[in-house]
Every structure is written in structure tokens, then in C-alpha cells.
Write a protein that holds these residues in place. Structure first.
Motif, short mmCIF file in Angstrom:
data_model
loop_
_atom_site.label_atom_id
_atom_site.label_comp_id
_atom_site.label_asym_id
_atom_site.label_seq_id
_atom_site.Cartn_x
_atom_site.Cartn_y
_atom_site.Cartn_z
N VAL A 1 0.85 -1.06 0.05
CA VAL A 1 0.04 -0.22 0.03
C VAL A 1 0.70 1.40 0.03
N SER A 2 0.58 2.42 -0.70
CA SER A 2 1.25 3.44 -0.92
C SER A 2 0.54 4.53 -1.71
N ASN A 3 1.03 5.86 -1.20
CA ASN A 3 0.23 6.83 -2.19
C ASN A 3 1.09 7.24 -3.38
N SER A 4 2.18 6.62 -3.38
CA SER A 4 3.18 6.76 -4.61
C SER A 4 2.91 5.70 -5.53
N PRO A 5 2.32 5.86 -6.65
CA PRO A 5 2.02 4.90 -7.63
C PRO A 5 3.43 4.57 -8.31
N GLU A 6 4.43 5.36 -8.50
CA GLU A 6 5.76 4.76 -9.08
C GLU A 6 6.27 3.93 -7.89
N LEU A 7 6.56 4.20 -6.87
CA LEU A 7 7.15 3.21 -5.82
C LEU A 7 6.26 2.09 -5.71
N LEU A 8 5.12 2.14 -5.72
CA LEU A 8 4.21 0.77 -5.66
C LEU A 8 4.53 -0.15 -6.80
N GLN A 9 4.49 0.48 -8.04
CA GLN A 9 4.81 -0.49 -9.19
C GLN A 9 5.95 -1.00 -9.08
N ARG A 10 7.21 -0.23 -8.78
CA ARG A 10 8.50 -0.39 -8.99
C ARG A 10 8.70 -1.54 -7.73
N THR A 11 8.27 -1.53 -6.69
CA THR A 11 8.26 -2.41 -5.48
C THR A 11 7.48 -3.72 -5.91
N THR A 12 6.43 -3.51 -6.51
CA THR A 12 5.87 -4.87 -7.01
C THR A 12 6.51 -5.65 -7.93
N GLU A 13 7.13 -5.07 -8.91
CA GLU A 13 7.87 -5.54 -9.75
C GLU A 13 9.26 -6.17 -9.49
N THR A 14 9.96 -5.28 -8.26
CA THR A 14 11.05 -5.75 -7.72
C THR A 14 10.95 -7.29 -6.84
N VAL A 15 9.82 -7.14 -6.11
CA VAL A 15 9.67 -8.38 -4.98
C VAL A 15 9.38 -9.67 -5.81
N GLU A 16 8.45 -9.43 -7.23
CA GLU A 16 8.24 -10.55 -7.90
C GLU A 16 9.43 -11.01 -8.61
N ARG A 17 10.46 -10.38 -8.65
CA ARG A 17 11.75 -10.96 -9.18
C ARG A 17 12.77 -11.31 -8.15
N LEU A 18 12.46 -11.24 -7.04
CA LEU A 18 13.21 -11.59 -5.67
C LEU A 18 13.75 -12.93 -5.90
N ALA A 19 15.09 -13.28 -5.89
CA ALA A 19 15.74 -14.67 -5.64
C ALA A 19 15.05 -15.33 -4.77
N PRO A 20 15.12 -16.76 -4.60
CA PRO A 20 14.64 -17.70 -3.60
C PRO A 20 15.50 -17.51 -2.34
N LEU A 21 15.36 -17.69 -1.12
CA LEU A 21 16.12 -17.91 -0.14
C LEU A 21 17.28 -18.61 -0.16
N PRO A 22 18.52 -18.12 -0.24
CA PRO A 22 19.66 -19.13 -0.58
C PRO A 22 19.82 -20.24 0.66
N GLN A 23 20.75 -21.18 0.31
CA GLN A 23 21.06 -22.32 1.14
C GLN A 23 21.77 -21.99 2.41
N ILE A 24 21.33 -22.39 3.60
CA ILE A 24 21.87 -21.63 4.87
C ILE A 24 22.43 -22.85 5.46
N ASP A 25 23.84 -22.84 6.05
CA ASP A 25 24.65 -23.69 6.69
C ASP A 25 24.29 -23.57 8.12
N TRP A 26 23.58 -24.49 8.65
CA TRP A 26 23.27 -24.29 10.06
C TRP A 26 24.16 -24.97 11.18
N ASP A 27 25.06 -26.18 10.75
CA ASP A 27 26.03 -26.64 11.71
C ASP A 27 27.46 -26.25 11.87
N THR A 28 28.06 -25.88 10.87
CA THR A 28 29.49 -25.80 10.88
C THR A 28 30.22 -24.75 11.89
#
Length: 425
Positions: free
Chosen positions: A231-258
Motif C-alpha cells: 500500500v502506498s500513495n506513490s504509484p511509481e514506488l508501488l509499481q517498482r516495488t511490486t515488480e522488484t519483489v516478484e523478481r526476488l531470488a529464492p532464499l539461499p541455502q543456509i549452513d546451520w551446523d558448521t
């Protein structure tokens, strides 16, 4: 702007030149990033990140270490230090200093212990909870780096979006701001919220001139179970953020034990070791009397507060509360009134520790509620400050907490005199 700088052509180059500019000019790292982005020919740093994101090839990954200490609430014998390592693009590390604000921990309660190590201040209540906090921090860091958004911290900005508390059906809301000052809210309810015309939410958004999108993205709060709405009052920010999050890379692999270990062990990251600077452990509660003062409160990640080792009588507390309530209602600046209110809260804590066997209604009435002194003139107010000083000096022996309280009274006297002088002028 000096043209002696070679315009960088990569995000890492922008980050390196920003560090140099920051040191040369003594400016904030965030401001330096904006300056360097313009040197490189971009509108701002967020624009540079969008334009250069696809040019970084091959992608250089750098290890980031994240630590959460944990104690299992259901098994007191189970505890440990969960230190995970995840490899992220270099640009994520340039985002970390931007997320750090004075008085705030970043990414859900972490501090930047070293340039490559985030350490949670508070304990997790289980190993699984520690893992979740680390996963959430990595996911949020990816979000901030990609979008150029940071959590809203300033009081003025919080007031701008305060009306969003009335957004129909909102849940798990977080408020964000970009370098231009435009704001965006991430609303993540468990169930979908319609934004169609004619609905309560749609009508509310239209009334306030706001737009909303529901991107094809898992979100930050319980990904996969909640529904992210922007939600925003800025159409430009709203569109840009929407496009960006839809292209976000998946969560990378995490090493929990080493790198994980026991609860009482420390983790020294490679950059901490290479710097030659000592490791900075978390604050811990204190014990025992020190220079006429006693510690109280505190826990792992939060240092103890201090109070005078001697106790003041209930009547002295009652008299002091009467005076301080009157001072806090007097013609003082909001900054000084806020300081007085915090001091009243502190004294209320001291009274509870000094008289643990008293009935709660007796203690509660010492500093809150009841009658208060009234100071019609500057002379009356200064006499009230004097009377408060006398009570503190007679009730407590010399110690740092007592000195700190006296400084607050000095501040009140100076502020009242300054306001009175302005009236005369």
C-alpha cells in the motif's frame, strides 16, 4: 561536485567509492551512496541498483554469519549458540550499515557485530526459533537490498503513516521508506483482503488516495501462509516495488551446523579476526553493589539498570512524586517533559524494589495519579526543583543514579528559566 572521481560502473564499485567519499567528507553512508550513484549517471542509488542488477556477472557471493543464542523454554537443560552462514551478493553488505539506526537494532533484533557478522541481541526461546529469526533476517535483508526500502524510524515519518492503523482488515503491518522520502506499507494478513471497488478496504483506500497491489510473492511474515499487500500513495514506488519483489531470488541455502556451538561460547567471524579488534559480546545483567548502587533488571542482550543501594522512605517517595507530577504539568519544553516522565517511571521502579513488601496500591500511588503540586510562577517552580533536590539528597547516599537524577532537575530549572526569559523578551 569534483570530477576527479572515476564514475563506477558496478554496484560494488559504487559501494567502494561511497565508503571513500564517506570518510573524506564525514557524511552518512546512505548519503554517500546517493552522491556516487549520481556520479555514475543514475538518478539515485535505487535507480543504480535496478539498472546494474543484471550486469553483475559472474555474481560474487560473500559469506554472512548470523548468530542467535537460545534457551529452550520447555527444556531448561537445552541451550546453545546457533551460528549460520549464508552466501549473498556483495550488494547486500552495502545495505547493512544503512539499516542501522541510532537506538534501533536491525533485521528483527540483530546488531552488526562485524562487517560479516550479525548477532542477535536477545535469546531465542528454542533452537527452531533461533533458526526462524535467522531465516527472517536473511529474507528481510534481501528485500531491503532489492527494493532500496528501509524500516520507518523517524517520529515525523511515523506520524505520516499513523492513519494506516485504521486500514480495514490490516494485519502484521510493517512500514517502509525509500531514499526519496516516499513511504510504502507491507500488510500481511493470513487471509486475502479484497481491493475491489465497493468493498470496505477499497473504499477506504480510494478515500485516502492510496493504491494497493498483491504481488506474486511469498512476503516476509510467515511466507506462504500470509498474503502480502503493498500500500502506498506513490504509484511509481508501488509499481517498482511490486515488480522488484516478484523478481526476488529464492532464499539461499543456509549452513546451520558448521559454526554453531555451546551457549557460553563466542563466535569470532573472519572479518572480526582480520580486523585485529576485540570481539564485542552482548550486554549482560550485572550483579552486586557497585559504588553505592545496585543493579536491577537486565537479561542476556540487555544491560541492567542501576538504583541507589540505600532506600528512601515511602513518605519521601510520596512527597517527591507530588512535586514531580507538578513539574511535568508545568510550562516546560516537550523534550524536558519527556525526560521528567521517564524519570518518574524510573523512580517508580526504585520504590518497588526498595519496598517489596508494601501493597501494590500503596506503591502505585507514589508517582502515578493523585494530587500534584501547582507552580504558577517561575519562582514557585524553582522552589519545587529545590525541594526535590533536598528530598533526593536526604533520601539517597552519593552514587551515579543519584547524580543522574540531579542532572534532570538541573535541566528542568534551566528550561523553565529559558522559557520565562523568552516571555519577558
Amino acid at each position: 561536485m569534483s570530477q576527479s572521481y572515476t564514475p563506477p560502473s558496478t554496484l560494488s564499485g559504487i559501494s567502494r567509492l561511497a565508503k571513500k567519499l564517506r570518510n573524506e567528507r564525514g557524511i552518512a553512508h546512505k548519503e554517500a551512496l546517493e552522491v556516487v550513484a549520481r556520479i555514475a549517471g543514475f538518478e539515485n542509488h535505487a535507480h543504480a541498483k535496478r539498472q546494474l542488477a543484471d550486469r553483475v556477472s559472474p555474481l560474487k557471493l560473500v559469506p554472512l554469519y548470523l548468530t542467535v543464542y537460545w534457551h529452550d523454554q520447555n527444556d531448561r537443560k537445552a541451550s546453545g549458540r546457533c551460528t549460520a552462514v549464508v552466501c549473498l551478493p556483495e550488494e547486500n553488505f552495502a545495505t547493512l550499515p544503512i539499516l542501522k539506526a541510532r537506538g534501533y537494532w536491525m533485521l528483527g533484533g540483530f546488531q552488526l557485530e562485524s562487517t560479516d557478522h550479525l548477532q542477535a541481541m536477545m535469546d531465542g526461546h528454542s533452537y527452531r526459533h533461533a533458526q526462524k529469526r535467522i531465516t527472517d533476517a536473511v529474507r528481510t535483508l534481501q528485500f531491503c537490498t532489492a527494493t532500496g526500502l528501509t524500516p520507518i524510524r523517524k517520529i515525523a515519518d511515523k506520524r505520516r503513516v499513523q492513519f494506516l492503523q485504521d486500514l480495514p482488515g490490516q494485519d502484521h503491518r510493517s512500514d517502509w521508506i525509500d531514499s526519496s522520502g516516499s513511504w510504502l506499507t507491507l500488510d500481511e494478513p493470513y487471509h486475502p483482503r479484497s481491493n475491489e471497488k465497493g468493498t470496505e478496504r477499497g473504499d477506504w483506500l480510494a478515500k485516502h488516495g492510496l493504491g494497493m497491489t498483491t504481488p506474486a510473492w511469498a512476503g516476509l511474515y510467515v511466507p506462504g501462509e500470509s498474503i502480502p499487500n503493498l500500500v502506498s500513495n506513490s504509484p511509481e514506488l508501488l509499481q517498482r516495488t511490486t515488480e522488484t519483489v516478484e523478481r526476488l531470488a529464492p532464499l539461499p541455502q543456509i549452513d546451520w551446523d558448521t559454526h554453531s556451538g555451546g551457549y557460553w561460547s563466542d563466535f569470532h567471524s573472519p572479518q572480526r579476526i582480520a580486523s585485529g579488534k576485540p570481539y564485542r559480546p552482548r550486554p549482560q545483567p550485572s550483579y552486586g553493589e557497585r559504588a553505592g548502587a545496585l543493579p536491577y533488571g537486565g537479561r542476556p542482550g540487555v544491560a541492567s539498570e542501576w538504583r541507589p543501594a540505600t532506600a528512601m522512605s515511602l513518605q519521601q517517595h510520596r512527597n517527591l512524586g507530588f512535586i514531580l507530577r507538578g513539574l511535568s504539568w508545568s510550562n516546560l519544553s516537550s523534550r524536558v517533559v519527556d525526560q521528567l516522565i521517564r524519570t518518574i517511571s524510573t523512580l517508580d521502579d526504585w520504590a518497588n524494589y526498595e519496598h517489596p513488601d508494601e501493597a501494590s496500591n500503596q506503591i502505585d500511588g507514589l508517582y502515578y495519579g493523585g494530587d500534584r503540586a501547582k507552580y504558577a510562577t517561575l519562582g514557585d517552580l524553582l522552589k519545587g526543583v529545590h525541594d526535590a533536590r533536598v528530598l533526593i539528597l536526604s533520601g539517597y547516599l552519593e552514587c551515579r543514579p543519584r547524580r543522574d537524577f540531579m542532572k534532570v532537575l538541573d535541566l528542568v530549572a534551566r528550561d523553565a528559566s529559558k522559557i520565562a526569559q523568552k516571555r519577558v523578551a
